[in-house]
Design a protein around this motif. Structure first.
Motif, PDB file in Angstrom:
ATOM      1  N   GLU A   1     -24.078  31.203 -59.929  1.00 24.37           N
ATOM      2  CA  GLU A   1     -25.431  31.522 -59.486  1.00 24.37           C
ATOM      3  C   GLU A   1     -26.308  30.285 -59.298  1.00 24.37           C
ATOM      4  N   ALA A   2     -25.891  29.150 -59.821  1.00 26.17           N
ATOM      5  CA  ALA A   2     -26.719  27.940 -59.714  1.00 26.17           C
ATOM      6  C   ALA A   2     -26.007  26.789 -59.020  1.00 26.17           C
ATOM      7  N   THR A   3     -24.798  27.009 -58.497  1.00 22.97           N
ATOM      8  CA  THR A   3     -24.013  25.907 -57.940  1.00 22.97           C
ATOM      9  C   THR A   3     -23.321  26.342 -56.653  1.00 22.97           C
ATOM     10  N   TYR A   4     -23.398  25.491 -55.639  1.00 25.29           N
ATOM     11  CA  TYR A   4     -22.720  25.725 -54.367  1.00 25.29           C
ATOM     12  C   TYR A   4     -21.969  24.462 -53.970  1.00 25.29           C
ATOM     13  N   ASP A   5     -20.749  24.636 -53.497  1.00 28.14           N
ATOM     14  CA  ASP A   5     -19.982  23.535 -52.927  1.00 28.14           C
ATOM     15  C   ASP A   5     -20.293  23.417 -51.439  1.00 28.14           C
ATOM     16  N   VAL A   6     -20.452  22.172 -50.965  1.00 27.36           N
ATOM     17  CA  VAL A   6     -20.686  21.904 -49.553  1.00 27.36           C
ATOM     18  C   VAL A   6     -19.803  20.726 -49.142  1.00 27.36           C
ATOM     19  N   CYS A   7     -19.626  20.571 -47.840  1.00 28.08           N
ATOM     20  CA  CYS A   7     -18.906  19.410 -47.311  1.00 28.08           C
ATOM     21  C   CYS A   7     -19.749  18.815 -46.195  1.00 28.08           C
ATOM     22  N   LEU A   8     -20.269  17.632 -46.416  1.00 29.61           N
ATOM     23  CA  LEU A   8     -21.173  16.995 -45.460  1.00 29.61           C
ATOM     24  C   LEU A   8     -20.375  16.462 -44.272  1.00 29.61           C
ATOM     25  N   ASP A   9     -20.778  16.899 -43.091  1.00 26.25           N
ATOM     26  CA  ASP A   9     -20.017  16.675 -41.861  1.00 26.25           C
ATOM     27  C   ASP A   9     -20.395  15.329 -41.229  1.00 26.25           C
ATOM     28  N   PRO A  10     -19.414  14.460 -40.906  1.00 27.05           N
ATOM     29  CA  PRO A  10     -19.725  13.171 -40.279  1.00 27.05           C
ATOM     30  C   PRO A  10     -20.272  13.299 -38.865  1.00 27.05           C
ATOM     31  N   GLY A  11     -20.229  14.496 -38.294  1.00 26.52           N
ATOM     32  CA  GLY A  11     -20.710  14.684 -36.923  1.00 26.52           C
ATOM     33  C   GLY A  11     -22.212  14.712 -36.788  1.00 26.52           C
ATOM     34  N   TYR A  12     -22.955  14.478 -37.873  1.00 28.38           N
ATOM     35  CA  TYR A  12     -24.422  14.552 -37.812  1.00 28.38           C
ATOM     36  C   TYR A  12     -25.065  13.251 -38.282  1.00 28.38           C
ATOM     37  N   SER A  13     -24.449  12.134 -37.922  1.00 28.38           N
ATOM     38  CA  SER A  13     -24.967  10.839 -38.373  1.00 28.38           C
ATOM     39  C   SER A  13     -25.857  10.205 -37.322  1.00 28.38           C
ATOM     40  N   ILE A  14     -26.759   9.359 -37.808  1.00 27.71           N
ATOM     41  CA  ILE A  14     -27.659   8.566 -36.967  1.00 27.71           C
ATOM     42  C   ILE A  14     -27.370   7.098 -37.272  1.00 27.71           C
ATOM     43  N   GLY A  15     -26.440   6.519 -36.531  1.00 27.45           N
ATOM     44  CA  GLY A  15     -26.106   5.124 -36.767  1.00 27.45           C
ATOM     45  C   GLY A  15     -25.404   4.896 -38.088  1.00 27.45           C
ATOM     46  N   GLY A  16     -24.849   5.940 -38.678  1.00 25.09           N
ATOM     47  CA  GLY A  16     -24.185   5.833 -39.969  1.00 25.09           C
ATOM     48  C   GLY A  16     -24.709   6.840 -40.964  1.00 25.09           C
ATOM     49  N   PRO A  17     -25.993   6.731 -41.388  1.00 25.50           N
ATOM     50  CA  PRO A  17     -26.542   7.724 -42.324  1.00 25.50           C
ATOM     51  C   PRO A  17     -26.620   9.106 -41.683  1.00 25.50           C
ATOM     52  N   LEU A  18     -26.436  10.137 -42.495  1.00 28.29           N
ATOM     53  CA  LEU A  18     -26.526  11.504 -41.997  1.00 28.29           C
ATOM     54  C   LEU A  18     -27.979  11.878 -41.754  1.00 28.29           C
ATOM     55  N   ASN A  19     -28.201  12.649 -40.697  1.00 26.29           N
ATOM     56  CA  ASN A  19     -29.544  13.068 -40.318  1.00 26.29           C
ATOM     57  C   ASN A  19     -30.193  13.905 -41.417  1.00 26.29           C
ATOM     58  N   GLY A  20     -31.467  13.623 -41.701  1.00 21.34           N
ATOM     59  CA  GLY A  20     -32.158  14.333 -42.768  1.00 21.34           C
ATOM     60  C   GLY A  20     -32.340  15.805 -42.494  1.00 21.34           C
ATOM     61  N   GLY A  21     -32.553  16.187 -41.241  1.00 15.18           N
ATOM     62  CA  GLY A  21     -32.683  17.600 -40.911  1.00 15.18           C
ATOM     63  C   GLY A  21     -31.390  18.353 -41.144  1.00 15.18           C
ATOM     64  N   TYR A  22     -30.268  17.725 -40.829  1.00 18.99           N
ATOM     65  CA  TYR A  22     -28.966  18.339 -41.118  1.00 18.99           C
ATOM     66  C   TYR A  22     -28.795  18.557 -42.622  1.00 18.99           C
ATOM     67  N   LEU A  23     -29.145  17.553 -43.414  1.00 20.40           N
ATOM     68  CA  LEU A  23     -29.005  17.673 -44.869  1.00 20.40           C
ATOM     69  C   LEU A  23     -29.914  18.773 -45.412  1.00 20.40           C
TER      70      LEU A  23
ATOM     71  N   MET B   1     -23.623   7.232 -33.521  1.00 20.42           N
ATOM     72  CA  MET B   1     -24.666   8.228 -33.269  1.00 20.42           C
ATOM     73  C   MET B   1     -23.999   9.566 -32.967  1.00 20.42           C
ATOM     74  N   THR B   2     -23.321  10.113 -33.930  1.00 26.81           N
ATOM     75  CA  THR B   2     -22.537  11.326 -33.681  1.00 26.81           C
ATOM     76  C   THR B   2     -23.421  12.554 -33.504  1.00 26.81           C
ATOM     77  N   LEU B   3     -24.656  12.524 -33.991  1.00 24.05           N
ATOM     78  CA  LEU B   3     -25.557  13.668 -33.806  1.00 24.05           C
ATOM     79  C   LEU B   3     -25.739  14.001 -32.331  1.00 24.05           C
ATOM     80  N   ASN B   4     -25.710  12.983 -31.473  1.00 23.00           N
ATOM     81  CA  ASN B   4     -25.956  13.195 -30.048  1.00 23.00           C
ATOM     82  C   ASN B   4     -24.978  14.192 -29.431  1.00 23.00           C
TER      83      ASN B   4
END
Length: 263
Positions: A15-37, A140-143
């Motif tokens: 009830e208090a924990t969720y597993d996620v996998c952060l996708d490399p397809g939403y990066s901006i020059g390397g860091p992941l986009n904040g809206g995606y996160l 820039m994979t977000l593009n």
């Protein structure tokens, strides 16, 4: 399930924990986009909430997460008849990388009692411009995940002709056909190039704090995303964004504080 739905999926552990996998397809020059996160966090929060929609979200970005496994850990602060409030933390390698406070509610599909119009009039989409595809070295994979058509003056900085004002404006939709929903809006409020680019300050502009509000459920079709700023100084800038749907309804608003990047 669309690619974006899969990339933001949160799997309940308890009830208090969720597993996620952060996708490399939403990066901006390397860091992941904040809206995606934010969209990843909100999937977990809404799944655990008695209400359907994230109406207000306040996020602080503590560290830069990497693509790959992570967890969302929740603490329910309030669960009322009309709203619930949740503290959510994105954790990777046992370190918090994003802290958020989210209020959920269930929005109806009623017309607003009163509404203002867009702060700026956009030209027709056929007079707007797409940015050139970035090279693979840019990361820039977000593009590849979104389509955006920009009001031409606000991307003049690409050719060395910034307007001198902090501003960015574009039509927005997902590259894969998908009607916009609250999670797409979370991405949209942080999808524009930093407004400080148009003022002549290029470089990575990391967001420190971002708050956004879901004002209405969006109609199908293109979104109109309008961004501007009020002050640039001492290495900081602000960015305010409003999002309008294809029916002309204000569906999201955001404000963030970020650091001025170095080119």
């Amino acid at each position: 399930m669309t690619k974006f739905d899969e990339a933001t999926r949160a799997i309940r552990v308890d009830e208090a924990t969720y597993d996620v996998c952060l996708d490399p397809g939403y990066s901006i020059g390397g860091p992941l986009n904040g809206g995606y996160l934010m969209a990843v966090l909100l999937r977990a929060v809404v799944d655990a909430s008695p209400h359907e929609h994230p109406v207000t979200t306040g996020v602080q970005f503590l560290r830069v997460p990497l693509p790959g496994p992570a967890q969302v850990r929740l603490e329910q602060l309030k669960a009322g008849r009309t709203v619930a409030m949740t503290s959510a933390t994105l954790v990777q390698d046992d370190r918090p990388v994003i802290e958020a406070r989210v209020t959920t509610a269930t929005l109806g599909d009623t017309a607003p009692d009163w509404t203002d119009g867009p702060s700026v009039a956009m030209p027709p989409i056929e007079r707007c411009v797409r940015l050139p595809d970035p090279g693979p070295e840019s990361k820039m994979t977000l593009n590849a995940q979104v389509e955006m058509a920009f009001d031409p003056p606000t991307v003049g900085w690409l050719a060395g002709n910034p307007t001198g004002r902090p501003e960015a404006r574009a039509y927005f939709r997902m590259a894969e056909p998908q009607d916009p929903d609250p999670y797409v809006l979370a991405l949209a409020v942080d999808a524009l190039p930093p407004v400080v680019f148009s003022a002549g300050a290029l470089g990575w502009a990391p967001t420190v704090d971002l708050t956004w509000h879901l004002r209405a459920l969006p109609a199908p079709g293109w979104l109109t995303v309008l961004g501007g700023g009020r002050m640039i100084g001492d290495g900081w800038f602000d960015e305010e964004v409003e999002v309008w749907d294809s029916a002309g309804r204000l569906v999201a608003q955001s404000r963030q504080l970020a650091r001025v990047g170095r080119g």
